[in-house]
Design an enzyme around this catalytic site. Structure first.
Site: not given
Length: 333
Positions: A123, A188, A328
């Site tokens: 991305r 990931k 966060r």
């Protein structure tokens, strides 16, 4: 990639030790040439170990992409719709290769796979890191006569298709991180990227690029960490046995993508929305969204029926159609 380097990889793929003399004899070149070619192969991420006076071997065996095996794994409907299947040792980008080709006929598609991409993209123009043979790097395309109304949500529908395959054949812990990451709580596994070519009112050609990690080296983990990305993990870490096949998984994913694209053209995102919510990795977690210079912090509350991310920020529900989303820091572990 040169024929001799491809042949050298094929010789080493079994993971056993091969002497320099044996490799030189098999490939009809000098031992010095073998040494030079091996150094080039290291530059594309192959982990080649040299044992002085003994020979060379890959750190682990390598299952090379095999067109016959992939075609054998395709179901009848997918085989009939597949216009072109290309396999490359190395390529600039599988998606770029598809953009160079003529558009497929209606209800048909092309697929391009590569062992290594020199300029694979993630991305926002980021480079997709995947050493030679360590994952699945591939792209598929499809022609649409009319622009689907739900086109912005196509990446979410494709994510559902990828998640189905990985949950059925690898691990049930796979989830989707809005908008296009394939993740587990460990890190990931991969991601996808969609490009659109054509006119605003159609026809258009969709190119879908997918990258999945199979084996992740310590060097790759460090490289991603330096770039500030989500820690990579490999599918083989979750496989119940060591026999997870890249070729079989490639075939299963191509089958599922054909199904997803056919359904999306007919019904849009509606039939995928609830399933995407079941796989939502961010749901009810504290997140920060970066949208250009602006940031929004709050709690992820799922998606709308057209695929926008919902964030509850100070009691106000924000609808996001783009942005970089992260947990966060105090909640990321």
């Amino acid at each position: 990639m040169s024929e001799i380097r491809s042949a050298l990889i094929a010789a080493l793929a079994d993971g056993t030790v091969h002497s320099g003399a044996d490799l030189a004899h098999r490939l009809s070149c000098s031992r010095t040439a073998i040494w030079k070619h091996l150094n080039v192969l290291k530059s594309v991420g192959l982990q080649i170990e040299a044992q002085r006076g003994i020979g060379y071997q890959l750190r682990q065996p390598l299952e090379l992409l095999d067109e016959a095996v992939i075609r054998h794994g395709l179901d009848a409907r997918t085989s009939a719709a597949l216009n072109r299947l290309e396999l490359h040792d190395d390529i600039e980008s599988t998606s770029e290769r598809l953009r160079e080709l003529p558009a497929p006929a209606a209800d048909h598609f092309d697929a391009v796979l590569a062992e290594y991409q020199a300029n694979g993209r993630g991305r926002r123009g980021r480079q997709w890191l995947s050493p030679f043979g360590s994952g699945l790097c591939f792209s598929v395309n499809r022609w649409f006569e009319m622009v689907p109304a739900a086109l912005p949500a196509l990446s979410l529908a494709v994510g559902v298709g990828v998640c189905r395959v990985l949950r059925d054949h690898v691990t049930h812990s796979v989830g989707l991180k809005w908008p296009n990451d394939i993740v587990t709580d460990s890190g990931k596994l991969g991601g996808l990227l969609i490009d659109v070519q054509g006119e605003a009112d159609g026809p258009i050609v969709i190119v879908i690029g997918i990258g999945l990690n199979f084996d992740v080296s310590a060097a790759m983990v460090e490289q991603v960490a330096q770039a500030g990305g989500l820690a990579p993990v490999g599918l083989r870490d979750f496989a119940e046995d060591s026999g997870l096949s890249r070729n079989l998984l490639a075939a299963l994913l191509i089958n599922e993508l054909h199904t997803v694209l056919t359904e999306f053209e007919r019904s849009g995102f509606d039939t995928f929305a609830d399933e995407w919510r079941r796989y939502d990795w961010l749901a009810d977690r504290p997140v920060t969204a970066q949208i250009g210079p602006r940031s929004v912090s709050g709690t992820a509350r799922g998606i709308t029926n057209d695929g926008a991310l919902l964030i509850d920020s100070k009691g106000e529900l924000q609808h996001l159609v783009s942005g970089e989303i992260s947990l966060r820091p105090d909640c990321a572990g």
